[in-house]
Design a protein around this motif. Structure first.
Motif, PDB file in Angstrom:
ATOM      1  N   TYR A  30      21.234  13.753 -17.872  1.00  0.00           N
ATOM      2  CA  TYR A  30      20.086  13.565 -18.744  1.00  0.00           C
ATOM      3  C   TYR A  30      19.974  12.109 -19.168  1.00  0.00           C
ATOM      4  CZ  TYR A  30      20.673  18.554 -18.891  1.00  0.00           C
ATOM      5  OH  TYR A  30      20.815  19.854 -18.517  1.00  0.00           O
ATOM      6  N   THR A  31      18.753  11.601 -19.175  1.00  0.00           N
ATOM      7  CA  THR A  31      18.465  10.267 -19.686  1.00  0.00           C
ATOM      8  C   THR A  31      17.689  10.434 -20.984  1.00  0.00           C
ATOM      9  OG1 THR A  31      18.423   9.337 -17.465  1.00  0.00           O
ATOM     10  CG2 THR A  31      17.293   8.081 -19.183  1.00  0.00           C
ATOM     11  N   TYR A  32      18.074   9.693 -22.004  1.00  0.00           N
ATOM     12  CA  TYR A  32      17.478   9.862 -23.321  1.00  0.00           C
ATOM     13  C   TYR A  32      17.510   8.538 -24.095  1.00  0.00           C
ATOM     14  CZ  TYR A  32      22.267   9.868 -25.082  1.00  0.00           C
ATOM     15  OH  TYR A  32      23.556   9.512 -25.382  1.00  0.00           O
ATOM     16  N   SER A  35      18.891  10.740 -28.531  1.00  0.00           N
ATOM     17  CA  SER A  35      19.436  12.099 -28.485  1.00  0.00           C
ATOM     18  C   SER A  35      19.086  12.803 -27.182  1.00  0.00           C
ATOM     19  CB  SER A  35      18.884  12.896 -29.666  1.00  0.00           C
ATOM     20  OG  SER A  35      19.367  14.208 -29.657  1.00  0.00           O
ATOM     21  N   SER A  36      20.107  13.405 -26.545  1.00  0.00           N
ATOM     22  CA  SER A  36      19.860  14.188 -25.333  1.00  0.00           C
ATOM     23  C   SER A  36      19.364  15.575 -25.710  1.00  0.00           C
ATOM     24  CB  SER A  36      21.148  14.319 -24.512  1.00  0.00           C
ATOM     25  OG  SER A  36      22.058  15.196 -25.152  1.00  0.00           O
ATOM     26  N   LYS A  37      18.904  16.311 -24.725  1.00  0.00           N
ATOM     27  CA  LYS A  37      18.574  17.717 -24.968  1.00  0.00           C
ATOM     28  C   LYS A  37      19.878  18.514 -25.030  1.00  0.00           C
ATOM     29  CE  LYS A  37      17.962  20.352 -20.971  1.00  0.00           C
ATOM     30  NZ  LYS A  37      17.181  21.387 -20.491  1.00  0.00           N
ATOM     31  N   ARG A 100      26.356  33.693 -27.742  1.00  0.00           N
ATOM     32  CA  ARG A 100      27.793  33.384 -27.683  1.00  0.00           C
ATOM     33  C   ARG A 100      28.057  32.099 -26.904  1.00  0.00           C
ATOM     34  NH1 ARG A 100      29.729  34.419 -31.569  1.00  0.00           N
ATOM     35  NH2 ARG A 100      31.812  34.207 -30.723  1.00  0.00           N
ATOM     36  N   LYS A 101      27.220  31.095 -27.152  1.00  0.00           N
ATOM     37  CA  LYS A 101      27.345  29.783 -26.526  1.00  0.00           C
ATOM     38  C   LYS A 101      27.284  28.710 -27.613  1.00  0.00           C
ATOM     39  CE  LYS A 101      26.790  31.085 -22.115  1.00  0.00           C
ATOM     40  NZ  LYS A 101      27.780  30.914 -21.111  1.00  0.00           N
ATOM     41  N   ALA A 102      27.822  27.567 -27.293  1.00  0.00           N
ATOM     42  CA  ALA A 102      27.631  26.379 -28.123  1.00  0.00           C
ATOM     43  C   ALA A 102      26.535  25.557 -27.456  1.00  0.00           C
ATOM     44  CB  ALA A 102      28.919  25.581 -28.212  1.00  0.00           C
ATOM     45  N   GLU A 103      25.690  24.934 -28.257  1.00  0.00           N
ATOM     46  CA  GLU A 103      24.611  24.095 -27.735  1.00  0.00           C
ATOM     47  C   GLU A 103      24.934  22.655 -28.118  1.00  0.00           C
ATOM     48  OE1 GLU A 103      23.975  26.708 -29.926  1.00  0.00           O
ATOM     49  OE2 GLU A 103      23.432  28.178 -28.406  1.00  0.00           O
ATOM     50  N   PHE A 104      25.449  21.884 -27.152  1.00  0.00           N
ATOM     51  CA  PHE A 104      25.881  20.511 -27.424  1.00  0.00           C
ATOM     52  C   PHE A 104      24.838  19.497 -26.993  1.00  0.00           C
ATOM     53  CE2 PHE A 104      30.173  22.501 -26.830  1.00  0.00           C
ATOM     54  CZ  PHE A 104      30.559  22.379 -28.154  1.00  0.00           C
ATOM     55  N   TYR A 105      24.734  18.419 -27.781  1.00  0.00           N
ATOM     56  CA  TYR A 105      23.896  17.297 -27.381  1.00  0.00           C
ATOM     57  C   TYR A 105      24.584  15.992 -27.748  1.00  0.00           C
ATOM     58  CZ  TYR A 105      22.209  17.067 -32.266  1.00  0.00           C
ATOM     59  OH  TYR A 105      22.112  16.964 -33.638  1.00  0.00           O
ATOM     60  N   ALA A 106      24.236  14.953 -27.010  1.00  0.00           N
ATOM     61  CA  ALA A 106      24.785  13.611 -27.242  1.00  0.00           C
ATOM     62  C   ALA A 106      23.808  12.830 -28.110  1.00  0.00           C
ATOM     63  CB  ALA A 106      24.994  12.896 -25.912  1.00  0.00           C
ATOM     64  N   TYR A 107      24.364  11.978 -28.963  1.00  0.00           N
ATOM     65  CA  TYR A 107      23.548  11.130 -29.837  1.00  0.00           C
ATOM     66  C   TYR A 107      24.194   9.753 -29.898  1.00  0.00           C
ATOM     67  CZ  TYR A 107      20.620   9.678 -33.694  1.00  0.00           C
ATOM     68  OH  TYR A 107      19.698   9.012 -34.470  1.00  0.00           O
ATOM     69  N   TYR A 113      17.851   3.305 -23.290  1.00  0.00           N
ATOM     70  CA  TYR A 113      17.916   4.455 -22.411  1.00  0.00           C
ATOM     71  C   TYR A 113      19.368   4.656 -21.995  1.00  0.00           C
ATOM     72  CZ  TYR A 113      12.884   4.792 -21.885  1.00  0.00           C
ATOM     73  OH  TYR A 113      11.549   4.985 -22.121  1.00  0.00           O
ATOM     74  N   VAL A 114      19.872   5.870 -22.188  1.00  0.00           N
ATOM     75  CA  VAL A 114      21.250   6.218 -21.871  1.00  0.00           C
ATOM     76  C   VAL A 114      21.218   7.416 -20.923  1.00  0.00           C
ATOM     77  CG1 VAL A 114      23.424   7.055 -22.833  1.00  0.00           C
ATOM     78  CG2 VAL A 114      22.065   5.392 -24.107  1.00  0.00           C
ATOM     79  N   THR A 115      22.043   7.370 -19.872  1.00  0.00           N
ATOM     80  CA  THR A 115      22.140   8.499 -18.951  1.00  0.00           C
ATOM     81  C   THR A 115      23.551   9.039 -18.995  1.00  0.00           C
ATOM     82  OG1 THR A 115      20.457   7.561 -17.495  1.00  0.00           O
ATOM     83  CG2 THR A 115      21.895   9.241 -16.543  1.00  0.00           C
ATOM     84  N   VAL A 116      23.655  10.338 -19.291  1.00  0.00           N
ATOM     85  CA  VAL A 116      24.954  11.007 -19.365  1.00  0.00           C
ATOM     86  C   VAL A 116      24.924  12.240 -18.477  1.00  0.00           C
ATOM     87  CG1 VAL A 116      25.507  10.247 -21.714  1.00  0.00           C
ATOM     88  CG2 VAL A 116      24.261  12.376 -21.374  1.00  0.00           C
TER      89      VAL A 116
END
Length: 120
Positions: A30-32, A35-37, A100-107, A113-116
């Motif tokens: 993802y590029t953001y 904050s990523s999705k 029953r999942k965790a929803e993680f995002y990068a900040y 523009y950051v791509t992870v």
């Protein structure tokens, strides 16, 4: 004449992205800006990699997204150089909700523009 036989996997032939036990499953790239999705994780360990073409280093913070009025939970942070990966260990405590999942995002605070790439 010599014949070389190599094992062939039907999972590889079908283009499946799921790795075997003890291996990383790629969740996406993802590029953001800022904050990523969010991506879904089932717990255990979670890996974040900064693109090798980033051209700069930065601190990436990992959060667990909680919907509605619930405040997002802070997981932690790491300093990344281009092409570097970090693993967030034992993140099972963030698994919640009906799915029953965790929803993680990068900040991050770079404003660039950051791509992870995320792995579970």
């Amino acid at each position: 004449m010599c014949t070389l036989l190599l094992p062939f996997s039907t999972a590889f032939a079908s283009g499946a992205q799921t790795a075997g036990a003890g291996e990383w499953d790629k969740l996406g790239t993802y590029t953001y800006i800022y904050s990523s999705k969010p991506v879904y994780s089932s717990g255990g360990d979670f890996r974040v990699c900064l693109s090798s073409s980033a051209g700069f280093s930065l601190t990436i913070h990992l959060y667990e997204d909680d919907p509605g009025s619930n405040q997002d939970e802070y997981v932690g942070a790491n300093y990344f150089s281009p092409g570097e990966c970090h693993t967030f260990k034992n993140i099972g405590k963030f698994v919640d909700g009906d799915n029953r999942k965790a929803e993680f995002y990068a900040y991050d605070y770079s404003g660039k523009y950051v791509t992870v790439t995320f792995y579970d």
